[in-house]
Design a protein around this motif. Structure first.
Motif, PDB file in Angstrom:
ATOM      1  N   TYR A  69      19.832 -27.233  24.849  1.00  0.00           N
ATOM      2  CA  TYR A  69      20.258 -26.807  23.140  1.00  0.00           C
ATOM      3  C   TYR A  69      21.637 -26.869  23.293  1.00  0.00           C
ATOM      4  CZ  TYR A  69      19.282 -27.007  18.408  1.00  0.00           C
ATOM      5  OH  TYR A  69      19.312 -27.184  17.167  1.00  0.00           O
ATOM      6  N   GLY A 121      17.011 -23.110  20.702  1.00  0.00           N
ATOM      7  CA  GLY A 121      17.011 -24.440  19.579  1.00  0.00           C
ATOM      8  C   GLY A 121      17.105 -24.350  18.188  1.00  0.00           C
ATOM      9  N   GLU A 165      11.378 -25.392  14.082  1.00  0.00           N
ATOM     10  CA  GLU A 165      10.675 -26.562  14.455  1.00  0.00           C
ATOM     11  C   GLU A 165      10.465 -27.171  15.507  1.00  0.00           C
ATOM     12  OE1 GLU A 165       7.939 -27.252  11.927  1.00  0.00           O
ATOM     13  OE2 GLU A 165       8.481 -25.124  11.559  1.00  0.00           O
ATOM     14  N   GLU A 166      11.821 -27.187  16.459  1.00  0.00           N
ATOM     15  CA  GLU A 166      11.032 -27.324  17.339  1.00  0.00           C
ATOM     16  C   GLU A 166      11.560 -26.791  18.587  1.00  0.00           C
ATOM     17  OE1 GLU A 166      15.641 -28.499  17.972  1.00  0.00           O
ATOM     18  OE2 GLU A 166      16.169 -29.661  16.683  1.00  0.00           O
ATOM     19  N   HIS A 171       6.817 -27.407  18.486  1.00  0.00           N
ATOM     20  CA  HIS A 171       6.368 -28.388  18.670  1.00  0.00           C
ATOM     21  C   HIS A 171       6.900 -28.819  19.960  1.00  0.00           C
ATOM     22  CE1 HIS A 171       6.771 -29.352  14.091  1.00  0.00           C
ATOM     23  NE2 HIS A 171       5.291 -29.807  14.668  1.00  0.00           N
ATOM     24  N   SER A 172       7.854 -27.777  21.172  1.00  0.00           N
ATOM     25  CA  SER A 172       8.164 -27.359  22.100  1.00  0.00           C
ATOM     26  C   SER A 172       6.892 -28.124  23.428  1.00  0.00           C
ATOM     27  CB  SER A 172       8.685 -26.089  22.638  1.00  0.00           C
ATOM     28  OG  SER A 172       8.551 -26.566  24.152  1.00  0.00           O
ATOM     29  N   MET A 223      22.159 -27.745  14.170  1.00  0.00           N
ATOM     30  CA  MET A 223      20.999 -27.527  13.340  1.00  0.00           C
ATOM     31  C   MET A 223      21.635 -27.484  11.368  1.00  0.00           C
ATOM     32  SD  MET A 223      21.292 -23.850  13.671  1.00  0.00           S
ATOM     33  CE  MET A 223      21.390 -22.398  13.107  1.00  0.00           C
ATOM     34  N   SER A 280      16.304 -31.424  26.820  1.00  0.00           N
ATOM     35  CA  SER A 280      16.379 -31.306  25.320  1.00  0.00           C
ATOM     36  C   SER A 280      16.720 -30.103  24.876  1.00  0.00           C
ATOM     37  CB  SER A 280      16.624 -32.052  24.535  1.00  0.00           C
ATOM     38  OG  SER A 280      15.567 -32.332  23.999  1.00  0.00           O
ATOM     39  N   ILE A 281      15.872 -29.668  25.136  1.00  0.00           N
ATOM     40  CA  ILE A 281      15.648 -28.197  24.110  1.00  0.00           C
ATOM     41  C   ILE A 281      16.192 -27.382  24.936  1.00  0.00           C
ATOM     42  CG2 ILE A 281      14.793 -25.823  23.878  1.00  0.00           C
ATOM     43  CD1 ILE A 281      11.978 -28.369  22.685  1.00  0.00           C
ATOM     44  N   MET A 300      11.831 -34.023  19.885  1.00  0.00           N
ATOM     45  CA  MET A 300      13.011 -33.851  21.207  1.00  0.00           C
ATOM     46  C   MET A 300      11.778 -33.315  22.241  1.00  0.00           C
ATOM     47  SD  MET A 300      15.850 -30.246  20.782  1.00  0.00           S
ATOM     48  CE  MET A 300      16.861 -31.247  19.918  1.00  0.00           C
TER      49      MET A 300
END
Lengths: 285, 260
Positions: free
Chosen positions: A9, A241, A244-245, A248-249, A13, A5-6, A1
């Protein structure tokens, strides 16, 4: 993502949609004197989940909790808690609504003239018509759940910082609230106390299906249990978000915060307008 | 021009803070307790903390002031051969003036500063916020019992101060300086009236009690939540409380005893 998109968001989820938000903050602006704390901020806290609100020190994370609990009034925008705008309620109605909330203060905020058991019993005595035996039973259960049943007769001054925080947690959940807000629960705790608190928050959330909001800048502890994460910086939501998202942003502000990097968009030095650096005139430092 | 603007701003701020303090105290005392038993327990606890614990300083101060007053009064009255009137001098000075004023000043220093520091520390350690978050009004739970206890205790302490002062004065004038015991008490009995002397003194003490306790609880509640903030608020309680007592004393004395 991606970053965009974050930032845009919507809580989706694990089947949780924005309709299931327990708290929804919309276009919130708030300032203290000349200082703008929040500028047109919108975010959602999903029902029955653990939401971590993170960001650098001084961003106004604790202020956000006080705004949600209607201890402070926003300059503009709305905050709905379980569909109600608490800021529009009368004092009596507001106090009634607050019975559905629990808050773990950064300092614990135990009443210093009451023992551990009296602290936990206090909200029950104030808001229920239970007899002394039933209250004692609930107090024992709550203290047992935080591992401090044996400390019921101690005074707050006799507790360590970690124990005081756990007693405060037992008091915050005494009335079985629907929403529990944790203000910097891990600050100043040793690794064992941190681990215990992390486990307790997760257990409480799962067993009682309550909505939990953790305000913290302890990245690892918060991300380990959070379902939903919101990162604030400079009076704005920079990312929102799933945990996990966020981890990894690629957003530089998010990366700088999560990795604890000194250089990046969030300045280490407080702006000092009286100091001008030679050669940087007209440039952004 | 700037001075006038600054003065206007100061007056405006002062009026605003007086208004805020007025709303604060009205909200504190006119909210009905949800649990009467608990409220009475809290009040009794504060009566002990504010009143009983102030007894020693009040009795000791009263005794010494009575002793000094007797010495001074005797030395002047003896010049006119009226040393028996020392009882009258002692009783009227204490009941009308010294007891309410000195007790209120002592009260501001001992109980007032303690109230401000206690409430300020409760604010700093988020205990007041904690009450609010639990749906418990801190004005009703914390401020009201302390204010009511102060208003009840100060007039009683003032009476105890008078009694201690009269006994201290009797010790010096009768036991030491040789004033006739019967003359000492009868001069007092003939010149002291309940309504003009005892009651007026009690009314004064009541007014001082409201002013000093109000200032003390308000300063604690509104202080900056830092150690420096608590220190400043405590100092303000003693300074403003003492000034309020002295200013009110002039106004009340003029109203009660002024021959206009």
């Amino acid at each position: 993502m991606g970053n965009d998109s974050i930032n845009t968001y919507l809580v989706q989820m694990e089947g949780v949609s924005v309709k299931n938000a327990y708290v929804s903050v919309s276009k919130l602006s708030f300032s203290r004197g000349e200082r703008l704390i929040y500028d047109d901020v919108s975010l959602t806290i999903p029902k029955g989940k653990i939401t971590a609100i993170m960001g650098p020190s001084g961003t106004g994370k604790t202020t956000l909790l006080r705004l949600i609990a209607a201890q402070l009034d926003p300059d503009s925008g709305t905050i709905l808690v379980d569909g109600q705008n608490l800021h529009k309620l009368s004092r009596t109605d507001l106090y009634k609504e607050r019975k559905k909330m629990g808050m773990l203060f950064q300092s614990g905020a135990l009443f210093s003239d009451m023992s551990v058991a009296e602290n936990v019993a206090f909200p029950l005595e104030e808001h229920t018509k239970l007899n002394a035996v039933s209250i004692q039973q609930i107090v024992n259960d709550k203290l047992h759940s935080v591992g401090l049943r044996g400390a019921s007769k101690l005074m707050p001054a006799e507790l360590s910082g970690g124990m005081a925080r756990r007693v405060a947690l037992a008091r915050a959940i005494a009335l079985d609230p629907q929403l529990v807000m944790y203000d910097e629960p891990f600050t100043g705790q040793d690794p064992i106390s941190k681990g215990v608190l992390v486990k307790l928050i997760k257990q409480l959330n799962d067993s009682a299906n309550i909505t939990s909001v953790i305000v913290s800048h302890d990245v690892d502890e918060s991300l380990s249990i959070a379902d939903h994460v919101c990162i604030l910086a400079g009076g704005k939501v920079v990312a929102e978000g799933a945990a996990e998202e966020i981890r990894h942003s690629l957003d530089p502000q998010v990366k700088q915060f999560l990795n604890g990097e000194p250089d990046g968009p969030v300045p280490f030095h407080y702006p000092d307008e009286s100091v001008s650096v030679p050669g940087l005139k007209g440039e952004s430092a | 021009m700037k001075a006038i603007v600054a003065l206007g701003a100061w007056v405006f701020n002062w009026l605003e803070s007086v208004g805020r303090a007025g709303i604060f105290i009205m909200q504190s005392i006119f909210r009905m307790p949800t649990r009467w038993g608990e409220s009475i327990n809290l009040l009794v606890k504060q009566l002990y903390s504010v009143g009983v614990l102030s007894l020693v300083i009040v009795i000791v101060s009263g005794t010494f002031i009575g002793m000094v007053l007797s010495l001074q009064g005797y030395s002047i009255l003896a010049k006119f051969g009226s040393e028996e009137a020392v009882g009258q001098l002692l009783a009227l000075s204490l009941l009308r003036e010294l007891s309410p004023v000195v007790t209120a000043l002592l009260f501001a220093g001992r109980a007032g500063s303690s109230l401000t520091a206690e409430i300020g520390l409760m604010k700093t350690t988020e205990q007041l916020s904690s009450y609010e978050m639990m749906g418990v009004d801190p004005l009703r739970r914390v401020i009201a019992p302390r204010f009511i206890a102060g208003v009840i205790c100060l007039p009683l302490l003032s009476l105890i101060f008078s009694a201690a002062g009269i006994l201290g004065g009797q010790l010096v004038s009768v036991g030491w300086l040789g004033v006739h015991d019967g003359a000492f008490w009868s001069s007092m009995q003939q010149s002291v009236y309940f309504d003009t002397d005892v009651l007026n003194g009690l009314i004064k003490a009541m007014c001082f009690a409201v002013a000093v306790t109000w200032i003390a609880v308000y300063q604690g509640y509104e202080c900056a939540p830092t150690s420096e903030g608590i220190g400043k608020a405590t100092t303000r309680t003693v300074v403003l409380g003492s000034l309020a007592v002295l200013a009110l004393d002039f106004v009340l004395t003029a109203a009660m005893f002024g021959d206009f």
